[in-house]
Design an enzyme around this catalytic site. Structure first.
Site, PDB file in Angstrom:
ATOM      1  N   ASP A 269       2.601   1.951  12.489  1.00 51.05           N
ATOM      2  CA  ASP A 269       2.461   1.890  11.039  1.00 51.05           C
ATOM      3  C   ASP A 269       3.839   2.103  10.414  1.00 51.05           C
ATOM      4  O   ASP A 269       4.655   2.877  10.944  1.00 51.05           O
ATOM      5  CB  ASP A 269       1.495   2.962  10.531  1.00 51.05           C
TER       6      ASP A 269
ATOM      7  N   GLU B 282       6.148   2.661   6.653  1.00 53.30           N
ATOM      8  CA  GLU B 282       6.245   2.896   5.214  1.00 53.30           C
ATOM      9  C   GLU B 282       7.503   2.183   4.740  1.00 53.30           C
ATOM     10  O   GLU B 282       8.539   2.201   5.424  1.00 53.30           O
ATOM     11  CB  GLU B 282       6.323   4.387   4.892  1.00 53.30           C
TER      12      GLU B 282
ATOM     13  N   HIS C 261      -0.657   7.758   3.868  1.00 54.08           N
ATOM     14  CA  HIS C 261       0.532   6.951   3.572  1.00 54.08           C
ATOM     15  C   HIS C 261       1.795   7.564   4.169  1.00 54.08           C
ATOM     16  O   HIS C 261       2.885   7.414   3.609  1.00 54.08           O
ATOM     17  CB  HIS C 261       0.700   6.744   2.066  1.00 54.08           C
TER      18      HIS C 261
ATOM     19  N   ASP D 153      -0.910   7.791   9.673  1.00 53.21           N
ATOM     20  CA  ASP D 153      -1.695   6.563   9.566  1.00 53.21           C
ATOM     21  C   ASP D 153      -1.854   5.890  10.922  1.00 53.21           C
ATOM     22  O   ASP D 153      -2.902   5.291  11.215  1.00 53.21           O
ATOM     23  CB  ASP D 153      -1.034   5.601   8.578  1.00 53.21           C
TER      24      ASP D 153
END
Length: 605
Positions: free
Chosen positions: A48, A50, A189, A194
């Site tokens: 994942d 960001e 987030h 995540d």
């Protein structure tokens, strides 16, 4: 012996020779490996990211989190913050909790990539909405000279859309699926958290697809892209679709319109709804309810685009998300019919000699634009209907703005109607043309706040200015087109010739085509003669919706467009908002500073 028999015998002889030489086994029965890689033996790296935005071309990675698992066993983790090399937008900080200070000492992406690629080497990558994460990783590799390995990729969002029903989960967001599968980690987030939640979702989905007979990696990847039974059963609905531009309407058994779309090729587009390439959950659900598809052939692509908007507004199909409620658009109105005009937010443009700005998509943006205009012009901000008689009788209510000098206080008789009328005239000239006073007032406040290190308040002033400039630019473009009783234009067609459009008071009144090599004027005269009669209407959008006029304006701005005839004046103000819009867009664009190798993380000045 037949030719086929000779071939089989030769193949058998070759296999025996290979076995005798120790190159293969003598048996001919296939092994489990021939059926694919069992899921229990697959090493998954669930990843994942960001980022600072939604596009790899304009944004950068701020955090990478990954978890390696095999057969339900946790094998390792990878997690690090990443210096994006640009400021993190405030809304991203609010969403993720990652601040600029947190990434100041973090490594750059070119240092992180080799470690991540080594961590994931030989594994299957898993991500929720995998195209987003894979797009950023591929772009980062391409930007820094790293070859992107041919990772097999599994998208848990695709799997969830395939096996879960609307009765089980309302949507396929990661948070929703984590709650449904009772994940041990709640998505927040942050990349590693995540990724851990996605691991639990993956395991839950693997259990689900096992009931469909999916046991191998190859079967799982194919399963996510397999058309649903409804898609396979209803492929016949695409039969007979013409290969022409137009609009298509999916209808249920009762004739209710479920979905409206447009395409340059109706046959190809409608067929795609019944193939594995269509993975959107709502659309697959819509296909299950549809019993017919009605095509409407259009002369040009512009006509198809406009017809789609009109049909969506008329039928308000439940499976269309956009353009369903044009009547909900908001406008900023200067109430010139009052003795002491004010700015109000309304949903309708009326023929009342008022000046309108917009449309706005939300009340918040409309209020920001109004606040920017109030900074430049001291109009009253109260909502009472103020009249000279009410003031003479002393029944008008005062407010604190008059006490602090932000308003001339006409309600208390301190500002006569003639003096207040000058403020209304200034506001009108700003809304209709010269926006420089708003820019100057906002710039003074932004500079003062920046000097005082009040950056958040300065950013709020910038947002107000941006809301006003964008709305004013749009309104001025729409008003210019709506002011033309008739405009005839042409653009080159795809197959040669020309596409024609007749626009009256901003509304597309007629379209047609001119064949290649034909004399144009007979076709132009025919399209003009058969076009819809349109009467002028109040407001910048005139006799059409703002979205329809935006479609027309994009078409007119397209390559090769030619003006055939213009009745009226089609122009924007010299000092209007259109010239400032590019400046505003640059202010919101991601910063891409050249880096100083002597001081990593600091831009050159």
């Amino acid at each position: 012996m037949s030719e086929v028999g000779s071939t089989v015998a030769a193949m058998t002889t070759d296999r025996i020779a290979d076995w005798a030489a120790g190159r293969t086994a003598p048996g001919v029965q296939g092994t489990l490996d021939d059926l694919g890689t069992p899921l229990a033996d697959v090493t998954f790296v669930v990843v994942d990211l960001e980022t600072t935005g939604g596009s790899p071309a304009e944004s950068a990675i701020t955090e990478i989190g990954a978890v390696k698992v095999r057969g339900g066993e946790h094998l390792g983790e990878f997690g690090t913050l990443v210096d994006p090399g640009a400021p993190i937008p405030p809304f991203i900080t609010v969403l993720t909790g990652i601040t600029q200070q947190m990434v100041t000492a973090a490594p750059r992406i070119e240092s992180v990539l080799p470690a991540f690629l080594e961590f994931a080497r030989g594994c299957v990558l898993v991500a929720h909405n995998a195209p987003f994460d894979m797009g950023f990783l591929r772009a980062a590799c391409a930007s820094h000279g790293y070859a992107w390995p041919s990772f097999p990729v599994v998208d848990t969002a695709d799997l969830a859309r395939r096996v879960l029903t609307r009765d089980e989960v309302p949507n396929c967001r990661l948070g929703t699926l984590a709650r449904f599968f009772r994940a041990g980690t709640e998505p927040c987030h942050r990349a590693l958290a995540d990724a851990k939640a996605t691991v639990d979702v993956l395991h839950g989905l693997i259990e689900r697809i096992g009931s469909f007979g999916v046991q191998s990696l190859e079967e799982m990847r194919a399963f996510a892209k397999t058309p649903t039974p409804d898609q396979q059963r209803k492929r016949h609905l695409a039969d007979g679709m013409p290969s022409a531009p137009g609009v298509y309407l999916f209808e249920d058994a009762h004739g209710e319109v479920l979905y409206v779309g447009k395409s340059g090729d109706l046959r190809t587009r409608v067929r795609s709804y019944f193939t594995a390439s269509e993975t959107r959950r709502r659309v697959r659900e819509m296909v299950g309810l549809a019993e017919s598809v009605r095509p409407i052939v259009c002369a040009t692509g512009l006509e198809a685009e406009v017809r789609e908007l009109r049909l969506i507004a008329e039928h308000k199909p439940r499976y269309n998300r956009r353009s369903k409620f044009p009547e909900r658009a908001l406008w900023l109105k200067l109430t010139l019919s009052e003795a002491f005009p004010r700015l109000s937010i309304v949903r309708e443009c009326r023929d009342d000699e008022a000046v309108y700005l917009g449309p706005f998509g939300s009340t918040r943006v409309a209020e920001e634009a109004r606040a920017a205009l109030h900074e430049a012009v001291p109009l009253r901000q109260c909502t009472q209907r103020l009249t000279p008689r009410l003031i003479e009788q002393g029944r008008a209510r005062g407010c604190v703005l008059g006490e602090i000098g932000r308003c001339g206080a006409p309600c208390e008789g301190r500002e006569p109607p003639d003096a207040y009328a000058r403020h209304a005239d200034t506001a009108r000239s700003i809304m209709e043309g010269d926006v420089r006073p708003v820019l100057a007032a906002a710039q003074v406040r932004i500079d003062r706040l920046a000097v005082e290190l009040r950056y958040e308040e300065a950013a709020a002033q910038r947002d107000r200015l941006a809301a006003f400039v964008r709305a004013a630019a749009r309104a001025q473009r729409l008003a210019a087109l709506a002011g033309c009783p008739q405009l005839v234009a042409a653009r080159p067609g795809f197959g040669g010739g020309w596409d024609l459009a007749v626009v009256r008071h901003g509304r597309l009144a007629g379209t047609g085509t001119i064949p290649r090599g034909a004399h144009p004027w007979p076709y132009v005269d025919a399209v003009v003669a058969t076009s819809e009669t349109v009467f002028p209407a109040p407001g910048p959008a005139g006799s059409a919706t703002a979205e329809e006029m935006e479609c027309v304006l994009r078409w007119l701005d397209g390559p090769g467009a030619r003006l055939v005839e213009v009745d009226g004046t089609w122009s924007c103000p010299v000092h209007g908002a259109e010239g400032l819009r590019a400046r505003i867009d640059r202010a919101y664009a991601p910063v891409d500073h050249e880096r100083d190798t002597r001081r990593p993380g600091r831009p050159l000045r």
